[in-house]
Write an enzyme that holds these catalytic residues in place. Structure first.
Site, PDB file in Angstrom:
ATOM      1  N   GLU A 113       0.941  -1.157  -0.034  1.00 20.96           N
ATOM      2  CA  GLU A 113       0.010   0.192  -0.163  1.00 20.96           C
ATOM      3  C   GLU A 113       0.911   0.975  -0.080  1.00 20.96           C
ATOM      4  O   GLU A 113       1.882   1.301   0.422  1.00 20.96           O
ATOM      5  CB  GLU A 113      -0.781   0.070   1.320  1.00 20.96           C
ATOM      6  N   LYS A 115       2.175   4.725   1.607  1.00 28.69           N
ATOM      7  CA  LYS A 115       2.291   5.103   3.069  1.00 28.69           C
ATOM      8  C   LYS A 115       1.910   6.663   2.847  1.00 28.69           C
ATOM      9  O   LYS A 115       2.642   7.506   2.172  1.00 28.69           O
ATOM     10  CB  LYS A 115       3.526   4.974   3.640  1.00 28.69           C
ATOM     11  N   ASP A 117       1.048  10.406   3.646  1.00 29.58           N
ATOM     12  CA  ASP A 117       1.815  11.217   4.295  1.00 29.58           C
ATOM     13  C   ASP A 117       0.911  12.391   5.102  1.00 29.58           C
ATOM     14  O   ASP A 117       0.498  13.563   4.639  1.00 29.58           O
ATOM     15  CB  ASP A 117       2.866  11.994   3.917  1.00 29.58           C
ATOM     16  N   TYR A 224      -7.043   2.401   5.825  1.00 27.57           N
ATOM     17  CA  TYR A 224      -6.133   1.420   5.520  1.00 27.57           C
ATOM     18  C   TYR A 224      -6.281   0.148   6.581  1.00 27.57           C
ATOM     19  O   TYR A 224      -5.543  -0.874   6.511  1.00 27.57           O
ATOM     20  CB  TYR A 224      -4.816   1.708   5.359  1.00 27.57           C
ATOM     21  N   LYS A 311      10.599   3.326   3.248  1.00 25.31           N
ATOM     22  CA  LYS A 311      10.588   4.803   3.165  1.00 25.31           C
ATOM     23  C   LYS A 311      11.445   5.336   1.974  1.00 25.31           C
ATOM     24  O   LYS A 311      12.712   4.903   1.761  1.00 25.31           O
ATOM     25  CB  LYS A 311      11.478   5.581   4.031  1.00 25.31           C
ATOM     26  N   CYS A 405       9.487  44.407 -10.216  1.00 23.07           N
ATOM     27  CA  CYS A 405       8.481  43.267 -10.536  1.00 23.07           C
ATOM     28  C   CYS A 405       9.072  42.748 -11.862  1.00 23.07           C
ATOM     29  O   CYS A 405       8.824  43.528 -12.713  1.00 23.07           O
ATOM     30  CB  CYS A 405       7.022  43.843 -10.527  1.00 23.07           C
ATOM     31  N   CYS A 408       5.813  43.313 -14.349  1.00 22.73           N
ATOM     32  CA  CYS A 408       5.080  44.733 -14.969  1.00 22.73           C
ATOM     33  C   CYS A 408       6.221  45.799 -14.575  1.00 22.73           C
ATOM     34  O   CYS A 408       6.036  46.969 -14.793  1.00 22.73           O
ATOM     35  CB  CYS A 408       3.658  45.000 -14.208  1.00 22.73           C
ATOM     36  N   CYS A 423       4.652  43.477  -5.226  1.00 18.91           N
ATOM     37  CA  CYS A 423       4.469  44.484  -6.367  1.00 18.91           C
ATOM     38  C   CYS A 423       3.277  45.152  -5.893  1.00 18.91           C
ATOM     39  O   CYS A 423       2.426  44.707  -5.856  1.00 18.91           O
ATOM     40  CB  CYS A 423       4.436  43.671  -7.751  1.00 18.91           C
ATOM     41  N   CYS A 429      -0.744  44.235 -12.927  1.00 20.58           N
ATOM     42  CA  CYS A 429       0.238  43.488 -13.059  1.00 20.58           C
ATOM     43  C   CYS A 429      -0.503  42.022 -13.334  1.00 20.58           C
ATOM     44  O   CYS A 429      -1.450  41.554 -12.433  1.00 20.58           O
ATOM     45  CB  CYS A 429       0.960  43.385 -11.772  1.00 20.58           C
TER      46      CYS A 429
HETATM   47  S1  IVH Z   1      -0.635   0.557   8.785  1.00 23.60           S
HETATM   48  C1  IVH Z   1      -0.168  -1.488  12.933  1.00 23.60           C
HETATM   49  N1  IVH Z   1      -0.810   1.606   6.581  1.00 23.60           N
HETATM   50  O1  IVH Z   1       1.990   5.272   8.999  1.00 23.60           O
HETATM   51  C2  IVH Z   1      -0.001  -0.940  11.307  1.00 23.60           C
HETATM   52  N2  IVH Z   1      -0.063   3.079   8.267  1.00 23.60           N
HETATM   53  O2  IVH Z   1       4.170   4.437  11.446  1.00 23.60           O
HETATM   54  C3  IVH Z   1      -0.193   0.446  11.436  1.00 23.60           C
HETATM   55  N3  IVH Z   1       0.460   5.189   7.482  1.00 23.60           N
HETATM   56  O3  IVH Z   1       1.077   7.100  11.617  1.00 23.60           O
HETATM   57  C4  IVH Z   1      -0.351   1.230  10.443  1.00 23.60           C
HETATM   58  N4  IVH Z   1      -0.288   5.166   5.417  1.00 23.60           N
HETATM   59  O4  IVH Z   1      -1.051   6.513  10.035  1.00 23.60           O
HETATM   60  C5  IVH Z   1      -0.634   1.601   7.617  1.00 23.60           C
HETATM   61  N5  IVH Z   1      -1.141   2.504   4.206  1.00 23.60           N
HETATM   62  C6  IVH Z   1      -0.774   2.546   5.548  1.00 23.60           C
HETATM   63  C7  IVH Z   1      -0.218   3.775   6.005  1.00 23.60           C
HETATM   64  C8  IVH Z   1      -0.100   4.133   7.262  1.00 23.60           C
HETATM   65  C9  IVH Z   1       0.263   6.049   6.272  1.00 23.60           C
HETATM   66  C10 IVH Z   1       0.668   5.834   8.741  1.00 23.60           C
HETATM   67  C11 IVH Z   1       0.113   5.655   9.822  1.00 23.60           C
HETATM   68  C12 IVH Z   1       1.107   5.657  10.977  1.00 23.60           C
HETATM   69  C13 IVH Z   1       2.357   5.448  10.332  1.00 23.60           C
HETATM   70  C14 IVH Z   1       2.869   4.076  10.688  1.00 23.60           C
END
Ligand code: IVH
Length: 681
Positions: A113, A115, A117, A224, A311, A405, A408, A423, A429
């Site tokens: 999946e 991750k 942010d 998720y 990551k 600027c 203009c 500006c 402008c």
């Molecule tokens: S699973 C026990 N799936 O990443 C497993 N976390 O360190 C729990 N996060 O703050 C997390 N996308 O909110 C999972 N597809 C995803 C995610 C996800 C983002 C975040 C989560 C948590 C951090 C995990």
């Protein structure tokens, strides 16, 4: 309508609205227009006002916010919110897989999946209803932010097919790039500090006390995971499908992977694709699919042993700084932009990066051809974060912030205490003109909705409009056939803009309708610095007429409650400017409302004591305008028909039930023309 009928109707409207909500926010496949949606919502809020005890906190009307949270109660999570172990390399991830493989007797597969942010959230549902929403906090307990979470359109308040009596749903609340850019642009316009990235903006939004402000932030959420005692899912994959079936937004960028090679393919694929996603991700999460195998693997004290994150590498590059260009935003703020030798960072090639402002540029003491560090971090726009001075060539020229600027050529100004240079040529402008026109045509101002950003840019570029008054000189001949592919300067996206018959007609109709917009909104639309919507309303009511406002001295202005010095000065500066005087003259000539009297005439009380119900779609006025017209003449607008209703404003597509009801109670059905003549006569 009696209480029982209202109850039935409220439940029917709530169901329909939630269904439309789901189609709009989760499926991105709306079946009705925003307008029809608003109408149903108005009927619902009308009924809830009439029968307050029938209003539930799960009603779709609660999504617009309004509840104020003085503080956020701390709630203990039923299942702790764990975090994930991180990996950064192929080797580390292979080591994770080796541990999994060693612990499990039978074959296994992974689910990969994105991750996301943002900010982790835990949603508890009971009896199919959203009971509460809690932030991660320290993993054991977090803050209850339910009021704010309800404003997120893709989070169901009532589930379509609940899979159990009580369970927790886990997901990530995030701010899409488009919302983030708009938010920061607005904050810059208001002189507020900017959010560094969408994650901070999402976190800040969830902690706001006024949920109606959160509603405007346009947050979103991906789910998720689901946790509960007796859930019917044997695999993580099935639980995601289950979440989808219940009405949650679950990412489609999720994949089952049988081998580590497939996992790496996924990782590499999204390393490239992440640059094109409309939200930030900072990596990928790899989870063992089978729930039985997850249980077998268990947890360490901090992390699950069945999941890990990969990551993406620190998104930093070192490259040569060729030059500095300067960009003017819609607010007039000028930003320095580094022109770089192309460098690949996190799946895309970077050639331009922000240098923040004059101060930061000075601090870094940049010279031409310096080697600079460029980062993409959690931010959308890459930034220059440092310079490797050891590689500086002798005699290299120091790069200076511009005095003029770039668009203009007007000399820039800097306000005391603010970092940005501006500006001051806000009238002509080009990027600022675009900003002014977008403000003028905006929904809360003149509501000329057929003119989006791209079409506005096209009209400016083709010399059809150079100020807001020019909009009212547009006619069929000046518009028809205009066509060009326009690039959005912020996102770099291109879109073909063209004025065909239908667009032209829509725009001319919208301009025509805007002549009925009441004075307070016209005043707001002028875009006088520091004058927000509420202030425009106050000033319109206080001065009643643009001439009296125009003639008010600085002293008279600051004497008005809530008018500060900055606003008073900017009002004076606006009206003292001969160009603005000319624009106002032309707007008056075009027939816009510049006084309260004009709207109410001499018979401001013409509808006193009369109750109206408005239903259906109208051609001349918007629903809001009709409401305002009735109320400004002393009448009252209600959401549902009863024996106390005096008139029903019947538009096109009026619901048959309402029509029947009005007829059975002998209530006259009237149209726009009749209403207009009632208030005139
Ligand atoms: S699973 C026990 N799936 O990443 C497993 N976390 O360190 C729990 N996060 O703050 C997390 N996308 O909110 C999972 N597809 C995803 C995610 C996800 C983002 C975040 C989560 C948590 C951090 C995990």
């Amino acid at each position: 309508m009696n209480r029982d009928e209202a109850k039935k109707r409220i439940s029917e409207l709530s169901r329909q609205l939630e269904e439309h909500n789901y189609r709009y926010y989760v499926l991105a496949d709306p079946r009705i227009s925003d307008y029809d949606y608003d109408m149903m919502m108005e009927e619902l809020t009308g009924l809830e006002e009439q029968f307050p005890d029938l209003r539930s906190e799960h009603s779709p009307s609660q999504r617009v916010g309004g509840q104020i949270s003085k503080k956020f109660p701390v709630v203990v999570h039923r299942y702790p919110m764990l975090s994930l172990g991180n990996t950064y390399s192929r080797e580390e991830l292979l080591a994770f897989d080796a541990r999994v493989s060693k612990s499990l007797q039978s074959p296994y597969e992974y689910v990969c999946e994105l991750k996301f942010d943002g900010v982790a959230i835990s949603l508890t549902y009971e009896g199919g209803l959203l009971l509460r929403a809690v932030t991660r906090g320290d993993g054991v307990q977090g803050d209850e932010v339910t009021h704010n979470i309800r404003t997120i359109g893709s989070i169901p308040l009532r589930l379509q097919h609940p899979v159990g009596e009580r369970f927790d749903v886990r997901g990530e609340v995030y701010m899409p790039h488009a919302s983030f850019m708009k938010l920061n642009e607005m904050r810059q316009r208001n002189g507020e500090s900017l959010f560094a990235n969408p994650r901070n903006a999402a976190a800040g939004s969830l902690k706001m006390q006024d949920s109606s402000l959160v509603a405007r932030r346009k947050l979103d959420c991906f789910i998720y995971g689901i946790l509960g005692e007796e859930l019917p899912f044997e695999t993580h994959w099935d639980s995601l499908q289950g979440a989808r079936d219940m009405g949650f937004r679950v990412s489609d960028d999720t994949r089952k992977c049988a081998t580590m090679e497939e996992v790496f393919d996924y990782i590499h694929e999204y390393e490239e694709r992440r640059a094109h996603l409309p939200y930030d991700i900072d990596g990928v999460v790899i989870k063992v699919n089978s729930h039985a195998q997850q249980r077998e693997l268990g947890f360490t004290s901090k992390f699950p042993r069945w999941a890990i994150s990969f990551k993406y590498k620190a998104e930093r590059g070192l490259t040569r700084l060729k030059d500095v260009a300067f960009q003017v935003g819609r607010t007039g703020a000028v930003t320095p932009v580094a022109i770089l030798e192309a460098v690949p960072i996190a799946g895309s090639t970077v050639q331009r990066a922000s240098l923040y402002n004059a101060e930061r540029m000075d601090e870094m003491d940049l010279h031409k051809d310096d080697m600079v560090y460029v980062e993409k971090g959690g931010d959308i726009i890459p930034k220059v974060t440092g310079v490797d001075t050891s590689q500086r060539k002798e005699g290299a020229k120091k790069l200076q912030f511009t005095r003029d600027c770039p668009e203009c050529h007007t000399a820039l100004i800097k306000n005391e205490g603010e970092a940005a240079h501006y500006c001051p040529n806000s009238d002509s402008c080009p990027p600022q003109l675009q900003g002014r026109i977008e403000h003028f045509t905006g929904r809360r101002a003149m509501n000329i909705d057929s003119l989006g950003e791209g079409k506005t840019a096209l009209l400016i570029q083709q010399g059809r409009i150079a100020n807001i008054a020019d909009l009212y000189d547009l006619d069929h001949d000046k518009l028809i056939g205009l066509e060009k592919t326009m690039t959005d300067p912020l996102t770099g996206q291109t879109r073909k803009q063209s004025f065909r018959h239908k667009t032209v007609r829509n725009l001319l109709d919208a301009l025509e309708r805007s002549r009925q917009v009441p004075f307070e909104r016209v005043l707001f639309a002028l875009g006088i610095r520091h004058m927000g919507e509420t202030m425009a309303r106050k000033l319109a009511r206080h001065f009643k007429d643009i001439r009296r406002l125009q003639e008010a001295s600085y002293e008279e202005l600051v004497a008005v409650r809530d008018v500060g010095e900055a606003l008073a000065s900017s009002i004076r500066a606006y009206f003292d400017d001969p160009d603005n005087q000319e624009i106002l003259r032309r707007l008056k000539e075009a027939g816009l409302s510049f006084s309260l009297e004009e709207e109410t005439g001499d018979s401001g009380e013409a509808l006193r004591g009369k109750t109206f119900v408005v239903s259906g779609v109208f051609s001349r006025f918007s629903r809001d305008e009709i409401k305002q017209l009735i109320e400004s003449h002393g009448g009252e607008v209600k959401g549902s028909i009863s024996s106390k209703t005096d008139f029903v404003m019947a538009g096109e597509k009026m619901g048959p039930e309402k029509r029947k009801k009005a007829e059975s109670l002998n209530i006259p059905l009237i149209g726009e023309e009749e209403l207009a003549s009632m208030v005139k006569g």
